[in-house]
Design a protein around this motif. Sequence first.
Motif, mmCIF file in Angstrom:
data_model
loop_
_atom_site.group_PDB
_atom_site.id
_atom_site.type_symbol
_atom_site.label_atom_id
_atom_site.label_comp_id
_atom_site.label_asym_id
_atom_site.label_seq_id
_atom_site.Cartn_x
_atom_site.Cartn_y
_atom_site.Cartn_z
ATOM 1 N N SER A 197 -32.709 -4.585 27.694
ATOM 2 C CA SER A 197 -31.484 -4.660 28.489
ATOM 3 C C SER A 197 -31.754 -4.214 29.928
ATOM 4 O O SER A 197 -31.121 -4.700 30.861
ATOM 5 C CB SER A 197 -30.364 -3.833 27.865
ATOM 6 N N ASP A 246 -33.408 1.237 27.052
ATOM 7 C CA ASP A 246 -33.768 0.056 26.280
ATOM 8 C C ASP A 246 -34.424 -0.935 27.243
ATOM 9 O O ASP A 246 -33.754 -1.464 28.140
ATOM 10 C CB ASP A 246 -32.522 -0.562 25.638
ATOM 11 N N ARG A 257 -22.977 -4.310 14.864
ATOM 12 C CA ARG A 257 -24.126 -4.219 15.773
ATOM 13 C C ARG A 257 -23.782 -5.091 16.973
ATOM 14 O O ARG A 257 -24.021 -6.284 16.973
ATOM 15 C CB ARG A 257 -25.396 -4.678 15.074
ATOM 16 N N HIS A 258 -23.211 -4.466 17.962
ATOM 17 C CA HIS A 258 -22.679 -5.137 19.149
ATOM 18 C C HIS A 258 -23.693 -5.160 20.280
ATOM 19 O O HIS A 258 -24.720 -4.464 20.225
ATOM 20 C CB HIS A 258 -21.413 -4.403 19.606
ATOM 21 N N THR A 259 -23.387 -5.945 21.301
ATOM 22 C CA THR A 259 -24.197 -5.919 22.508
ATOM 23 C C THR A 259 -24.001 -4.560 23.178
ATOM 24 O O THR A 259 -23.098 -3.797 22.811
ATOM 25 C CB THR A 259 -23.791 -7.055 23.476
ATOM 26 N N THR A 260 -24.826 -4.259 24.151
ATOM 27 C CA THR A 260 -24.749 -2.977 24.844
ATOM 28 C C THR A 260 -23.366 -2.795 25.467
ATOM 29 O O THR A 260 -22.878 -3.674 26.178
ATOM 30 C CB THR A 260 -25.838 -2.888 25.929
ATOM 31 N N THR A 287 -18.077 6.132 25.910
ATOM 32 C CA THR A 287 -19.533 5.951 25.997
ATOM 33 C C THR A 287 -20.142 6.883 27.046
ATOM 34 O O THR A 287 -19.453 7.420 27.914
ATOM 35 C CB THR A 287 -19.889 4.495 26.329
ATOM 36 N N THR A 318 -24.573 3.740 24.384
ATOM 37 C CA THR A 318 -24.030 2.385 24.550
ATOM 38 C C THR A 318 -24.606 1.384 23.555
ATOM 39 O O THR A 318 -24.069 0.299 23.406
ATOM 40 C CB THR A 318 -24.267 1.883 25.981
ATOM 41 N N ASN A 319 -25.664 1.760 22.868
ATOM 42 C CA ASN A 319 -26.255 0.857 21.874
ATOM 43 C C ASN A 319 -26.022 1.339 20.440
ATOM 44 O O ASN A 319 -26.564 0.766 19.500
ATOM 45 C CB ASN A 319 -27.759 0.687 22.130
ATOM 46 N N GLY A 345 -20.814 -9.162 19.003
ATOM 47 C CA GLY A 345 -21.528 -8.377 18.013
ATOM 48 C C GLY A 345 -21.540 -9.100 16.692
ATOM 49 O O GLY A 345 -20.947 -10.170 16.540
#
Length: 176
Positions: free
Chosen positions: A129, A126, A57-60, A93, A15-16, A44
């Motif tokens: 998060s 992570d 580079r997006h959020t989770t 995902t 997811t990351n 992102g």
Amino acid sequence: ILEISPSRGARDVPTNAPIRIRFDRKLDRASAESRFSLNPRVDGQISGEDAATLVDRHTTLETSRQYQVVLTAGYRDAAGNVNGFNHSWTFLTESPPDLRSAAPAPGESLVDPATYLSLAFSREMDAQSFRGAVAFSPSMSFAVQSDPSDSRTVLIAPRTPLATPPACHVAISRAA
């Protein structure tokens, strides 16, 4: 387009994981960025590793969710040549992590009120998060960090001693 990541139809994508598109030539980055989208939409920032690569580079991302990457026609290379094709692909995902062990264990009694909690999961976590997915009852302030020796383990350090009997409960939402 020479290479995409995650690949078309990929499953169990972290997811990351950033989204990368590598081209065969240098890009007019602004034209490509304005035609890039990820659906469902997430926040992102698009950057480049080099002049021929876009990186989102997006959020989770949500777990167990299908996403579609779209690059619509009209982006240009650095020489001004326009690409007239739409490009899109989907990926799925990873599933939510499983809690494998906890210390102290659920229901354990006579726990030192100054103890840290250690939670081991089925995959790398992570800590930043994860912090937003944890709640204590009764409510308390706490810090979260990854175990330096195992990235699948998260350490929770309450800023005040844990409640003595009857009990202290920790809840972890699916957002972890």
